[in-house]
Design a protein around this motif. Sequence first.
Motif, PDB file in Angstrom:
ATOM      1  N   ILE A  40       0.508  -0.643   0.245  1.00 56.11           N
ATOM      2  CA  ILE A  40       0.114  -0.125  -0.194  1.00 56.11           C
ATOM      3  C   ILE A  40       1.101   1.292  -0.394  1.00 56.11           C
ATOM      4  O   ILE A  40      -0.143   1.866   0.692  1.00 56.11           O
ATOM      5  N   GLN A  41       2.083   0.781  -0.172  1.00 54.85           N
ATOM      6  CA  GLN A  41       3.198   2.353  -0.250  1.00 54.85           C
ATOM      7  C   GLN A  41       3.723   2.138  -1.157  1.00 54.85           C
ATOM      8  O   GLN A  41       3.815   1.823  -2.015  1.00 54.85           O
ATOM      9  N   GLY A  42       4.354   3.540  -2.310  1.00 56.27           N
ATOM     10  CA  GLY A  42       4.628   3.307  -3.080  1.00 56.27           C
ATOM     11  C   GLY A  42       5.530   4.821  -4.033  1.00 56.27           C
ATOM     12  O   GLY A  42       5.347   5.720  -2.772  1.00 56.27           O
ATOM     13  N   THR A  43       6.022   4.976  -5.084  1.00 55.49           N
ATOM     14  CA  THR A  43       6.990   6.553  -5.642  1.00 55.49           C
ATOM     15  C   THR A  43       5.520   7.272  -6.848  1.00 55.49           C
ATOM     16  O   THR A  43       5.615   5.996  -7.039  1.00 55.49           O
ATOM     17  N   VAL A  44       5.858   8.177  -6.705  1.00 54.14           N
ATOM     18  CA  VAL A  44       5.074   8.739  -7.714  1.00 54.14           C
ATOM     19  C   VAL A  44       5.433   8.204  -8.795  1.00 54.14           C
ATOM     20  O   VAL A  44       6.749   9.836  -8.734  1.00 54.14           O
ATOM     21  N   ILE A  45       5.630   8.026  -9.808  1.00 56.03           N
ATOM     22  CA  ILE A  45       6.226   8.391 -11.283  1.00 56.03           C
ATOM     23  C   ILE A  45       5.652   9.183 -11.972  1.00 56.03           C
ATOM     24  O   ILE A  45       7.096   9.486 -12.906  1.00 56.03           O
ATOM     25  N   ALA A  46       4.546   9.720 -12.471  1.00 56.36           N
ATOM     26  CA  ALA A  46       3.715  10.350 -13.381  1.00 56.36           C
ATOM     27  C   ALA A  46       2.408  10.746 -12.799  1.00 56.36           C
ATOM     28  O   ALA A  46       2.031  10.022 -11.641  1.00 56.36           O
ATOM     29  N   VAL A  47       2.309  12.025 -12.861  1.00 56.32           N
ATOM     30  CA  VAL A  47       0.996  12.728 -13.034  1.00 56.32           C
ATOM     31  C   VAL A  47       0.082  12.757 -13.875  1.00 56.32           C
ATOM     32  O   VAL A  47       0.770  13.915 -14.348  1.00 56.32           O
ATOM     33  N   GLY A  48      -0.946  13.482 -13.775  1.00 57.36           N
ATOM     34  CA  GLY A  48      -2.314  13.828 -14.461  1.00 57.36           C
ATOM     35  C   GLY A  48      -2.580  15.590 -14.258  1.00 57.36           C
ATOM     36  O   GLY A  48      -1.343  15.500 -13.361  1.00 57.36           O
ATOM     37  N   SER A  49      -2.229  15.946 -15.465  1.00 54.68           N
ATOM     38  CA  SER A  49      -2.520  17.620 -15.560  1.00 54.68           C
ATOM     39  C   SER A  49      -3.562  18.464 -14.276  1.00 54.68           C
ATOM     40  O   SER A  49      -3.718  19.291 -13.794  1.00 54.68           O
ATOM     41  N   GLY A  50      -4.383  17.361 -13.555  1.00 60.63           N
ATOM     42  CA  GLY A  50      -5.213  17.735 -12.827  1.00 60.63           C
ATOM     43  C   GLY A  50      -7.024  17.794 -13.041  1.00 60.63           C
ATOM     44  O   GLY A  50      -7.049  17.103 -14.478  1.00 60.63           O
ATOM     45  N   VAL A  51      -7.952  17.997 -12.982  1.00 60.23           N
ATOM     46  CA  VAL A  51      -9.504  17.607 -12.775  1.00 60.23           C
ATOM     47  C   VAL A  51      -9.975  19.512 -13.356  1.00 60.23           C
ATOM     48  O   VAL A  51      -9.493  20.043 -12.351  1.00 60.23           O
ATOM     49  N   ARG A  52     -10.635  19.445 -13.452  1.00 57.88           N
ATOM     50  CA  ARG A  52     -11.637  20.763 -14.059  1.00 57.88           C
ATOM     51  C   ARG A  52     -12.666  20.771 -12.805  1.00 57.88           C
ATOM     52  O   ARG A  52     -13.780  20.158 -12.685  1.00 57.88           O
ATOM     53  N   ASP A  53     -12.471  22.317 -12.572  1.00 56.37           N
ATOM     54  CA  ASP A  53     -13.934  22.351 -12.258  1.00 56.37           C
ATOM     55  C   ASP A  53     -15.045  22.963 -12.893  1.00 56.37           C
ATOM     56  O   ASP A  53     -15.112  22.754 -14.074  1.00 56.37           O
ATOM     57  N   LYS A  54     -16.129  22.890 -11.786  1.00 55.47           N
ATOM     58  CA  LYS A  54     -17.937  23.320 -12.860  1.00 55.47           C
ATOM     59  C   LYS A  54     -17.233  24.644 -13.479  1.00 55.47           C
ATOM     60  O   LYS A  54     -18.046  24.921 -15.064  1.00 55.47           O
ATOM     61  N   ASP A  55     -16.182  25.201 -13.557  1.00 56.26           N
ATOM     62  CA  ASP A  55     -15.732  27.170 -14.555  1.00 56.26           C
ATOM     63  C   ASP A  55     -14.929  26.254 -15.697  1.00 56.26           C
ATOM     64  O   ASP A  55     -14.562  27.465 -16.986  1.00 56.26           O
ATOM     65  N   GLY A  56     -14.835  25.102 -15.689  1.00 58.22           N
ATOM     66  CA  GLY A  56     -13.768  24.417 -16.785  1.00 58.22           C
ATOM     67  C   GLY A  56     -11.974  24.780 -15.867  1.00 58.22           C
ATOM     68  O   GLY A  56     -11.329  24.317 -17.077  1.00 58.22           O
ATOM     69  N   LYS A  57     -12.236  25.217 -14.849  1.00 56.64           N
ATOM     70  CA  LYS A  57     -10.534  25.642 -14.608  1.00 56.64           C
ATOM     71  C   LYS A  57      -9.945  23.995 -14.213  1.00 56.64           C
ATOM     72  O   LYS A  57     -10.671  23.724 -13.136  1.00 56.64           O
ATOM     73  N   VAL A  58      -8.324  24.122 -14.666  1.00 59.74           N
ATOM     74  CA  VAL A  58      -7.612  22.624 -14.396  1.00 59.74           C
ATOM     75  C   VAL A  58      -7.595  23.217 -12.956  1.00 59.74           C
ATOM     76  O   VAL A  58      -6.900  23.797 -12.666  1.00 59.74           O
TER      77      VAL A  58
END
Length: 99
Positions: A40-58
Motif C-alpha cells: 500500500i506504499q509506493g513512489t509517484v512516477i507520473a501525474v496527470g494534469s488535474g481535474v476541471r472545476d465547474k468553470d473549466g479551470k484545471v
Amino acid sequence: MTDKNKIMPMHDKIVVKKKDGEDKTPGGILLPESAKDKPIQGTVIAVGSGVRDKDGKVIPLDVKIGDQIIFAKWGGTEIKFDGEEYLIIKESDVLAKLV
C-alpha cells in the motif's frame, strides 16, 4: 522508464511504482506469493494534469513526481510497461504522503 517511452496519466490519475511486499515474517518464516500482503506504499512516477472545476479551470493534483505515498489497498489498475509493474490510481485513492 526510458526517455522514448513514457506513461502520461490523464486528469486525476497517478502512476505509482509499488514498494515490494515482505518476503518473510518478523520471525523469519518465508511467505509464498499468495500469502504476502498487497503493498500500500509506493513512489509517484507520473501525474496527470488535474481535474476541471465547474468553470473549466484545471485544479492541479496535490502529489508530485517522487512523492512517497500510502494508497488504498485495493484501489487502482495494475499495468506492466517496459518490463516494470506499476499501479495507476486516482488521486482520491491516496491516503497520505510520507514526509
